[in-house]
Structure formats: C-alpha cells, structure tokens
Design a protein around this motif. Structure first.
Motif, PDB file in Angstrom:
ATOM      1  N   LEU A  20      -1.998   1.372   7.501  1.00 33.33           N
ATOM      2  CA  LEU A  20      -1.091   0.869   6.490  1.00 33.33           C
ATOM      3  C   LEU A  20      -0.408   0.945   5.347  1.00 33.33           C
ATOM      4  O   LEU A  20      -0.116   0.260   4.460  1.00 33.33           O
ATOM      5  CB  LEU A  20      -2.866   0.833   5.738  1.00 33.33           C
ATOM      6  CG  LEU A  20      -3.685   0.468   6.636  1.00 33.33           C
ATOM      7  CD1 LEU A  20      -5.433   0.966   5.775  1.00 33.33           C
ATOM      8  CD2 LEU A  20      -4.644  -1.228   6.494  1.00 33.33           C
TER       9      LEU A  20
ATOM     10  N   PHE B 215      -5.923  -5.469   8.544  1.00 32.70           N
ATOM     11  CA  PHE B 215      -6.474  -4.575   8.029  1.00 32.70           C
ATOM     12  C   PHE B 215      -7.404  -4.827   9.654  1.00 32.70           C
ATOM     13  O   PHE B 215      -8.032  -3.905  10.153  1.00 32.70           O
ATOM     14  CB  PHE B 215      -7.646  -5.461   7.690  1.00 32.70           C
ATOM     15  CG  PHE B 215      -7.575  -5.542   5.904  1.00 32.70           C
ATOM     16  CD1 PHE B 215      -6.139  -5.054   5.476  1.00 32.70           C
ATOM     17  CD2 PHE B 215      -8.015  -6.239   4.723  1.00 32.70           C
ATOM     18  CE1 PHE B 215      -5.808  -4.971   4.148  1.00 32.70           C
ATOM     19  CE2 PHE B 215      -7.378  -6.391   3.735  1.00 32.70           C
ATOM     20  CZ  PHE B 215      -6.434  -5.568   3.229  1.00 32.70           C
TER      21      PHE B 215
ATOM     22  N   ILE C  44       0.724  -1.568   0.486  1.00 30.87           N
ATOM     23  CA  ILE C  44       0.129   0.193   0.052  1.00 30.87           C
ATOM     24  C   ILE C  44       0.750   0.940  -0.029  1.00 30.87           C
ATOM     25  O   ILE C  44       1.067   1.621   0.689  1.00 30.87           O
ATOM     26  CB  ILE C  44      -1.213  -0.030   1.269  1.00 30.87           C
ATOM     27  CG1 ILE C  44      -1.763  -1.096   1.294  1.00 30.87           C
ATOM     28  CG2 ILE C  44      -1.709   1.333   1.575  1.00 30.87           C
ATOM     29  CD1 ILE C  44      -2.464  -1.075   2.964  1.00 30.87           C
TER      30      ILE C  44
ATOM     31  N   PRO D  63      -0.364  -5.974   2.018  1.00 28.84           N
ATOM     32  CA  PRO D  63      -2.411  -6.111   2.529  1.00 28.84           C
ATOM     33  C   PRO D  63      -2.948  -7.388   3.353  1.00 28.84           C
ATOM     34  O   PRO D  63      -2.057  -8.698   2.576  1.00 28.84           O
ATOM     35  CB  PRO D  63      -3.316  -5.856   1.480  1.00 28.84           C
ATOM     36  CG  PRO D  63      -2.434  -5.690   0.334  1.00 28.84           C
ATOM     37  CD  PRO D  63      -0.356  -5.764   0.697  1.00 28.84           C
TER      38      PRO D  63
ATOM     39  N   THR E 134      -7.229  -3.142  -2.106  1.00 31.47           N
ATOM     40  CA  THR E 134      -5.777  -3.598  -2.837  1.00 31.47           C
ATOM     41  C   THR E 134      -5.637  -4.621  -2.875  1.00 31.47           C
ATOM     42  O   THR E 134      -4.703  -4.927  -3.224  1.00 31.47           O
ATOM     43  CB  THR E 134      -5.212  -4.204  -1.151  1.00 31.47           C
ATOM     44  OG1 THR E 134      -6.586  -4.987  -0.504  1.00 31.47           O
ATOM     45  CG2 THR E 134      -4.856  -2.208  -0.428  1.00 31.47           C
TER      46      THR E 134
ATOM     47  N   LEU F 144     -10.950  -2.725   2.484  1.00 32.70           N
ATOM     48  CA  LEU F 144      -9.111  -3.114   1.697  1.00 32.70           C
ATOM     49  C   LEU F 144      -9.249  -4.078   1.071  1.00 32.70           C
ATOM     50  O   LEU F 144      -8.862  -4.227   0.299  1.00 32.70           O
ATOM     51  CB  LEU F 144      -8.760  -2.989   3.306  1.00 32.70           C
ATOM     52  CG  LEU F 144      -8.780  -1.653   3.354  1.00 32.70           C
ATOM     53  CD1 LEU F 144      -7.774  -1.765   5.409  1.00 32.70           C
ATOM     54  CD2 LEU F 144      -8.346  -0.480   3.233  1.00 32.70           C
TER      55      LEU F 144
END
Ligand SMILES: Cc1cc2nc3c(=O)[nH]c(=O)nc-3n(C[C@H](O)[C@H](O)[C@H](O)COP(=O)(O)OP(=O)(O)OC[C@H]3O[C@@H](n4cnc5c(N)ncnc54)[C@H](O)[C@@H]3O)c2cc1C
Ligand code: SF4
Ligand code: FES
Ligand code: FES
Lengths: 173, 323
Positions: B275, B285, B251, B280, B321, B317
């Motif tokens: 993040l 998360f 990210i 990811p 992602t 997310l």
C-alpha cells in the motif's frame, strides 16, 4: 482488639463480606443480604440484569467475587429509590412504560444512573464520531451506552424515552 | 466453582511471590470467574492484583505507559489516549459493554481466552482445554473461528479488540517474572496454536504483566472497524485497525491489524508494503486484501470471513485514506 473483617458498604450500611471466596457479588447481595432487587439473568456477563454500582461505577455483579470488594461502596436498586420515594429515573421508567415483565429493570436503572455520570464526565462511546470530543446524548449515543442491558421483552424504545426525559431535565436544571 | 484460596496482593512484589508459588492472578475477573464457574479453569489459588498500584497511565518519553490494572473504561476515557492514540480508545469502546469495561483491565484483556464454544463446554473435545482430546470445532460449529494461523490442533481465534489496536500501534507489553523484567512487542505476545494450543501467549508461569507501553503518536488517521452479528455488545467476526498517513494523495505510511480473523491478532508487513507510496483506489485495496488472504483457509461455516475481511479492509482503507 479483634481484627477488622473485610467489609463493604451496601446502600450505606456496613456489611461483612462472605468468607467463601467463591461467592459472587450477585449471590452475596441476593442470598446473604436479601437484596433481591438485583437480578440474575445469565450469570455470565451477557445480559446486564445484575448491574450494580461500585463506587459509582456500573459493573456486572455476577462476574465479580464478593471478597474482592473490601472497602467498596455498593449501590443497588434498593438504594436508588423506594416504592414511596421513587428516584427520577424510576418515575420516568413508570411513566414511559420502560418495561414489561420488569426483570431487567433494576439493572437498566442502575446502568442508566451510571450512564448519566459517565456523560457528565465526558466519556466517549463506540458511536461517538470523535472520541476526543465531549459526547452529545443523542438517541444513538444512549442506545449504545445502554447496550450492556438486554431486555427480553424489548422495551428498548421506551427505556430510551425515559432516559431522554431525565437527562433533558438535568440539562435544564 | 471448585474451591480455591484467595490472597490480596498489596503490590507487584507480593503478587509475584504468590504467583511464583503457583497462584493465578485475578484482575477484573470478567473472564476468569466465568471460566471458573464452568470449570474450564480450576485454579486452587488465586491472588488478586487489583490493589497492586499498577493502575495509572503515565507519560513514557514521547509515549504513554498504561498500567496493567488500568480498567478498559478508564483507558478509553483518558484524554491523552483519546487525542493521540484514538485507535486504542475506539477499539476498547467497540468491545464488551460499559459494565464489563469498568471491571476489565489492560492486562486481563490481553490474556482473555478464546470464545470457541467447545473450549467452554467441558463435555467436548478441545485441545486447548484438554490437550490430546481433539478439536470439536474443526468439523463442528466454526462460524466464529480463524482462517489464518490455524493448525491441526486448534482453529480458535483470539477474540479481543484492544490488542488489535495495540498491535497496529506497535505497543510493547512490560512484564516482571521469575527471570526478571521483559519487554515483549505486542506482535510477539500472542502465540499461534501450532501443536500446543494450551498456551495463548508467551507469558511464563509466574510472569505478571505490569504495563503496556505505547510509542510516540504517529499523527495518522486512525480507524477501528468492527464487523459483528449485532451493533453492540458482541465479539467481532472480523475487525480492522488502521493507522494511515497520507502525503500528496499517496499513502505515506500505514499500519494495519486484524481481529478475529487469525488465531492471534494479525498483522502482515507484505500488506502494508503493497500500500505504501500508492494512490488509494478500490483496485489497490483489492490487491492488499489478496495479499492478506493468500493463505487463508476456511473450515466451512467460517468461509465467509475471507470475503468479509477483504470488504472490511477496503471499507476501512477508504475511510482512513480520505484525508
Ligand atoms: C459477555 C462478554 C462480552 C465481551 N465482549 C468483548 C468484546 O467484544 N471485545 C473484547 O475485546 N472483549 C470482550 N469481552 C472480554 C473482556 O474484555 C475480558 O473479559 C476482559 O478484558 C478481561 O479482563 P479482566 O481484567 O477481567 O481479566 P481476568 O478475568 O481477571 O483475567 C483474565 C486472564 O488474564 C490473567 N491476567 C489478568 N491480569 C494479568 C496480569 N496483569 N498479568 C498476567 N496475567 C494476568 C488472569 O490470570 C486470567 O488468566 C467480553 C466479555 C464478556 C463476558
Ligand atoms: S478450535 Fe481450539 S479451542 Fe476450539 S475446540 Fe478446537 S482446540 Fe478447542
Ligand atoms: S446475570 Fe450478570 S450479566 Fe447476566
Ligand atoms: S422488561 Fe422484561 S426483560 Fe426487560
């Protein structure tokens, strides 16, 4: 020369707008002009029964002050068709049983008419996978786009069937 | 409705002059007329700002300026918005109904009031509507209420969707008022209730929103996820706006904003910091959600919003992602 009074065209006829600024567009149409086809369901923007077209765009007439419509062209169900000359959408609602009690129907039909114009202009919806793409009128798209009109009788699936027929016919024409 | 007078402003100057004399602006009226019917709002003077000419969308450097009177429908249909700021189009389209969006405006949407049932019911205690009367929601039906940013005085959410996207997009609210023009970052526009819940935002009396400015497009993957009681035509229980840029599986940049979770559209830089530069994963998360919700507090019926927000964040997310 007398000053011109604030006027809106309703189904093609010029009409003087009400003096009391509290009058909603819905109450003006129903009570002052006698156009009772447009219905009051909730009076709070929550049901869509009062849907009319203003300059071709669908709005909830219950949340709009009539006095704010100077110069506008308003179309109600009475302008869309008559019992002797039904519009294609009205015919399709009849042939598909797109209603039971019929209370929500004028709003549904006004809404559907505007929906077709929005599709023609390529407007996206919340279920469009890509908001930048031209929308495809799938059943899911039609349901989302009709979600501003509640039907207490639950005629939803027949309403979508009626719409599909008319939109399909347009696409072939 | 209580009686009121109605003027029609032909331009912003006329609107400002009427507002300077105490008139309340009416744009689409989809919130104000409702509140006036219920006598929650009882203005004696209205000025219609519909025909002030503030209804166009124009380029602004590398960004975009959206006039305060641009309808929600027109904004979401604008091809520049759809291509370069799709988050905004998605959030608007997730709100209200096609009929309401045709009337609702950019400025009015930002200023829409809470949907707390007690605020709407003039027989109930509500510090937002009647200061000092108490807050019936605290020990009442508070399923839709906030879990972040609440105060002893008020726990109501700001209910809208559009502002949540605008917050993630770093938008700026442009105003004109008695003290001249102001540029208010969206992050500073809405007010947490504190001990004065009557004011939802920082607008001063007589101040008019003229436009909202979007900065240059980020080119990120943009997702607006709205969780609600029915699939359409309902306010959010929780919503997440995400704008994420990935680089080599990590990210690189992310902006996250949350709706109907706090008393104001919610953004927390610590969540984003946790993040960035990471790969990811579900564990990541969860960690982000823990940071977001570290100070969250439920009031009974809305306790579910805390785990719901964590799951909505993870799902958003995961989607943003994916690359
Ligand atoms: C049934 C229903 C469902 C809805 N669902 C959603 C939803 O899911 N998501 C969502 O986000 N919204 C939803 N809405 C709210 C809707 O989006 C708002 O009512 C609308 O955006 C308000 O815009 P308006 O122009 O009609 O504002 P108005 O009603 O005209 O004004 C609202 C307030 O803003 C002030 N104001 C307006 N313009 C300006 C300006 N330029 N400068 C300063 N002050 C200004 C007015 O004085 C007033 O106090 C829903 C509404 C209804 C009725
Ligand atoms: S939560 Fe806020 S708006 Fe609702 S009753 Fe309490 S003070 Fe009023
Ligand atoms: S009567 Fe207008 S939306 Fe229900
Ligand atoms: S047909 Fe009865 S409400 Fe729709």
């Amino acid at each position: 020369m007398a000053p011109t009074l604030p006027t809106a065209h309703v189904n093609g006829q010029p009409q003087t707008l009400p003096l009391d600024p509290r009058r909603t567009l819905l109450d003006w149409l129903r009570h002052d002009l006698g156009l009772t086809g447009t219905k009051k369901g909730c009076d709070h923007g929550q049901c869509g029964a009062c849907t009319v077209l203003v300059d071709g765009k669908r709005i909830n007439s219950c949340l709009s002050l009539a006095a704010l419509h100077d110069g506008d062209s308003i179309e109600t169900i009475e302008g869309i068709g008559t019992p002797d000359a039904l519009a294609p959408l009205q015919k399709a609602f009849v042939s598909h049983d797109g209603y039971q009690c019929g209370y929500c129907t004028p709003g549904q039909i006004c809404s559907a008419k505007a929906l077709m114009a929005e599709l023609a202009q390529g407007w996206p919806s919340a279920v469009s996978a890509d908001v930048a793409a031209r929308p495809i009128p799938t059943a899911e798209e039609l349901r989302e786009r009709m979600s501003g009109n509640l039907c207490r009788c639950g005629a939803y699936s027949n309403i979508i069937a009626a719409l599909k027929e008319v939109i399909g016919a347009e696409a072939l024409a | 409705m209580k009686p009121f007078t109605l003027d029609h402003a032909a331009n912003a100057a006329a609107a400002l002059s009427a507002m300077g004399q105490g008139a309340t602006a009416i744009a689409g009226g989809t919130n104000l007329v409702d509140l006036m019917k219920l006598q929650v709002a009882t203005p004696e003077r209205l000025v219609s700002i519909r025909r002030t000419g503030l209804d166009s969308i124009v380029p602004d450097g590398t960004g975009l300026r959206i006039g305060a009177l641009v309808t929600n429908a027109d904004c979401a249909a604008d091809m520049r918005v759809r291509q370069d700021w799709p988050l905004l189009a998605q959030a608007i389209l997730a709100g209200a109904s096609p009929q309401l969006r045709n009337r609702a405006t950019t400025g009015g949407n930002l200023c829409q009031r809470t949907r707390c049932g007690y605020f709407y019911d003039t027989t109930q205690a509500c510090n937002k509507r009647a200061p000092g009367s108490g807050c019936a929601a605290r020990d009442g039906f508070n399923r839709i209420h906030a879990v972040l940013g609440t105060s002893d005085a008020c726990i109501a959410t700001y209910p809208g969707d559009m502002a949540v996207a605008l917050l993630a997009l770093d938008a700026v609210v442009l105003t004109e008022g008695p003290f001249g023009p102001r540029q208010i970052p969206l992050a500073m526009f809405h007010r947490e209730p504190g001990d004065d819940p009557t004011r939802d935002n920082v607008l001063q009396p007589g101040e008019l929103i003229t436009a909202v400015r979007l900065p240059a497009p980020t080119g990120g993957t943009q997702v607006y996820r709205k969780v609600r009681d029915r699939a359409s035509y309902a306010f959010a229980l929780v919503s997440v706006a995400a704008d994420v840029t990935m680089e080599e599986g990590r990210i690189a940049r992310c902006a996250l904003a949350f709706g109907s979770l706090g008393t104001v559209p919610w953004r927390d830089s610590a969540v984003e910091a946790a993040l960035v530069v990471e790969k990811p994963s579900p564990a990541l998360f969860d960690q982000a959600a823990e940071i977001l919700l570290r100070q969250a507090r439920g009031f009974g019926a809305n306790d579910f919003k805390i785990p719901l927000a964590a799951r909505a964040l993870a799902a958003t997310l995961a989607q943003a992602t994916k690359g």
